[in-house]
Design a protein around this motif. Sequence first.
Motif, PDB file in Angstrom:
ATOM      1  N   ALA A 200       0.838  -1.211   0.000  1.00  0.00           N
ATOM      2  CA  ALA A 200       0.000   0.000   0.000  1.00  0.00           C
ATOM      3  C   ALA A 200       0.871   1.259   0.000  1.00  0.00           C
ATOM      4  N   THR A 201       2.014   1.198   0.694  1.00  0.00           N
ATOM      5  CA  THR A 201       2.907   2.366   0.750  1.00  0.00           C
ATOM      6  C   THR A 201       3.479   2.667  -0.641  1.00  0.00           C
ATOM      7  N   THR A 202       3.861   1.617  -1.360  1.00  0.00           N
ATOM      8  CA  THR A 202       4.435   1.843  -2.705  1.00  0.00           C
ATOM      9  C   THR A 202       3.443   2.637  -3.540  1.00  0.00           C
ATOM     10  N   LEU A 203       2.204   2.168  -3.525  1.00  0.00           N
ATOM     11  CA  LEU A 203       1.201   2.814  -4.364  1.00  0.00           C
ATOM     12  C   LEU A 203       0.986   4.261  -3.929  1.00  0.00           C
ATOM     13  N   SER A 204       0.940   4.479  -2.619  1.00  0.00           N
ATOM     14  CA  SER A 204       0.677   5.866  -2.211  1.00  0.00           C
ATOM     15  C   SER A 204       1.880   6.758  -2.510  1.00  0.00           C
ATOM     16  N   LEU A 205       3.098   6.225  -2.428  1.00  0.00           N
ATOM     17  CA  LEU A 205       4.272   7.052  -2.782  1.00  0.00           C
ATOM     18  C   LEU A 205       4.307   7.349  -4.281  1.00  0.00           C
ATOM     19  N   LEU A 206       3.913   6.365  -5.077  1.00  0.00           N
ATOM     20  CA  LEU A 206       3.881   6.590  -6.540  1.00  0.00           C
ATOM     21  C   LEU A 206       2.839   7.661  -6.876  1.00  0.00           C
TER      22      LEU A 206
ATOM     23  N   ASN B 164      -7.585   4.381 -11.030  1.00  0.00           N
ATOM     24  CA  ASN B 164      -7.500   4.759 -12.436  1.00  0.00           C
ATOM     25  C   ASN B 164      -6.578   3.782 -13.178  1.00  0.00           C
ATOM     26  N   ILE B 165      -7.136   2.985 -14.064  1.00  0.00           N
ATOM     27  CA  ILE B 165      -6.349   1.892 -14.676  1.00  0.00           C
ATOM     28  C   ILE B 165      -5.084   2.406 -15.385  1.00  0.00           C
ATOM     29  N   PRO B 166      -5.204   3.343 -16.346  1.00  0.00           N
ATOM     30  CA  PRO B 166      -3.961   3.766 -17.023  1.00  0.00           C
ATOM     31  C   PRO B 166      -2.942   4.369 -16.063  1.00  0.00           C
ATOM     32  N   VAL B 167      -3.430   5.099 -15.059  1.00  0.00           N
ATOM     33  CA  VAL B 167      -2.493   5.716 -14.102  1.00  0.00           C
ATOM     34  C   VAL B 167      -1.761   4.631 -13.315  1.00  0.00           C
ATOM     35  N   VAL B 168      -2.509   3.665 -12.794  1.00  0.00           N
ATOM     36  CA  VAL B 168      -1.875   2.607 -11.997  1.00  0.00           C
ATOM     37  C   VAL B 168      -0.880   1.811 -12.844  1.00  0.00           C
ATOM     38  N   LEU B 169      -1.262   1.496 -14.092  1.00  0.00           N
ATOM     39  CA  LEU B 169      -0.335   0.740 -14.949  1.00  0.00           C
ATOM     40  C   LEU B 169       0.942   1.536 -15.206  1.00  0.00           C
ATOM     41  N   ALA B 170       0.791   2.832 -15.424  1.00  0.00           N
ATOM     42  CA  ALA B 170       1.969   3.676 -15.677  1.00  0.00           C
ATOM     43  C   ALA B 170       2.849   3.769 -14.431  1.00  0.00           C
ATOM     44  N   LEU B 171       2.222   3.896 -13.279  1.00  0.00           N
ATOM     45  CA  LEU B 171       2.997   4.007 -12.039  1.00  0.00           C
ATOM     46  C   LEU B 171       3.787   2.719 -11.775  1.00  0.00           C
ATOM     47  N   LEU B 172       3.138   1.580 -12.034  1.00  0.00           N
ATOM     48  CA  LEU B 172       3.831   0.301 -11.846  1.00  0.00           C
ATOM     49  C   LEU B 172       5.037   0.218 -12.768  1.00  0.00           C
ATOM     50  N   SER B 173       4.823   0.663 -14.006  1.00  0.00           N
ATOM     51  CA  SER B 173       5.893   0.614 -14.987  1.00  0.00           C
ATOM     52  C   SER B 173       7.073   1.492 -14.558  1.00  0.00           C
TER      53      SER B 173
END
Length: 523
Positions: free
Chosen positions: A61-67, A312-321
């Motif tokens: 959860a921290t990774t996602l919130s930092l991204l 947001n699907i495109p945002v999450v995919l971009a952040l993961l990338s």
Amino acid sequence: MTLKNTNPSKTAAWKKLQAHYQETKDLHLKGLFAENPQRKEDFRIQFNDFDVDFSKNRIDATTLSLLIELANEVDLKGAISSYFGGDKINATEGREVLHTALRAAADKKILVDGENVVEDVQATLAQIETFTHKVISGEWKGHTGKAITDVVNIGIGGSDLGPQMVVESLKYYKTPLDVHFVSNVDGDHVTEVIKNLNPETTLFLIVSKTFTTQETISNALTIKEWFLETATEADIAQHFVAVSTNLEAVGAFGIDPANVFTMWNWVGGRFSLWSAVGLSISLAVGFDNFKNLLEGASKMDAHFETTPFEENIPVVLALLSVWYNNFYQAETEAILPYSQYLEKLTPYLQQAIMESNGKSVDRNGEKISYQTGTIVWGSTGTNMQHAFMQLVHQGTKLIPCDFIGYKTSLHGKEEHHNKLMANLYGQAEALCNGKTKEEVLEEMTGDAATVEKIAPFKVFEGNKPSTTLLIDKLTPHSLGELISMYEHKIFVQGVLWNIYSYDQWGVELGKVLAKKIYAQMTT
Ligand code: F6P
């Protein structure tokens, strides 16, 4: 408004992400799942007919919130509104980036230099519709009075890959017309395509935004010459149409102005399949299906424009990338559709992604010190399991994978479809969990010495990230959503990396040198 100019590596979020990476890089996905029974639900986005499971990524959860903090620090929200609002965010070419206007609702107003471009888009769509009906119904005749049976799209890059990918992907919805594609300047390509065609019943679409591209013009001239072996100049009008912004060059080629479909400078070549560049799509699957494709894209546009980043699907995919590219230093990403129809998706995305984000100068004009554009590759499951997946499972490189699958198959061969999907889930699980030495030893039989010797080769480390995109069914609508999803992922990555995603100066030098060398070769 232009895009902000923030070096991501100098942001507070980036520094926090670096520290967070050091703290979490050795965690195993198996442990993360064991720790949180809710994980599958926590890292999942459902939208319309899309179910995106990103729980098998090396995040918490921290990774996602930092991204997301990073996205906020570079003002992704402001960038999204500039993108949809028609600001000149392609600053190095002084252009808007408005492929979203090509699928906007007819009553929407999007202004470019004070003109509502949605009206122009609607007028071109009406022209595509009329033309499509005429050709499919047989009302449009070739010069000897016969109906059209074959269509050849002559174009390259964005004027080829997008339409070709959609035509292939939607083959199930095909009209009686057979659509072919000629792109390479290699004369063998054009020869192979025309060798079995009847010029009397073939329609040629010359698709080139600039109408100066060497490959396209060479192929168009060769085809025109071949056509004129059995027809006259006056017959060209019934067999050649053009899609371009360069109306002067189209006229000089001898095409009837009535047979010209315009496009606009505010549409980038690799994002143009939604415009008249998609004429071959409309002919291949019918105008209604073309419209459904646009509507699907428009749905994803609205999702992207309005949904909070964490959903947001495109945002999450971009952040993961970005997480893998810039913190894990992963160099590539694999796109793995479990549908034979999507065979051309990866080559299409290679242009869209790599031509957009393969940049090493930031929006300040300065050399970048962090990684940008990822290398994208892939192929369809299950074929690729028997080709390159060995390296993904047991090689030394970290390769995040996108698995794309459908709940329902088109031809209804249930048994095949269940096997196909079982393979998709099997790959994702194997990548995630791997197989420990203990598990290997438990399965092995035989003498102890051999078992001990062979066991290490059978171990799978696991902890390999993947995202699974489960879509209800492959339809024009869901394909539109899928393409739009990747288009917006590209945009978000460009914003985060502080680059200009919509120019492609990197292809120019080779083009110029090829012309020069050709001139030397022929004098
Ligand atoms: O390869 C560069 C490029 O400009 C692409 O961006 C574009 O899609 C392709 O060439 C074809 O260009 P045109 O449509 O102008 O022929």
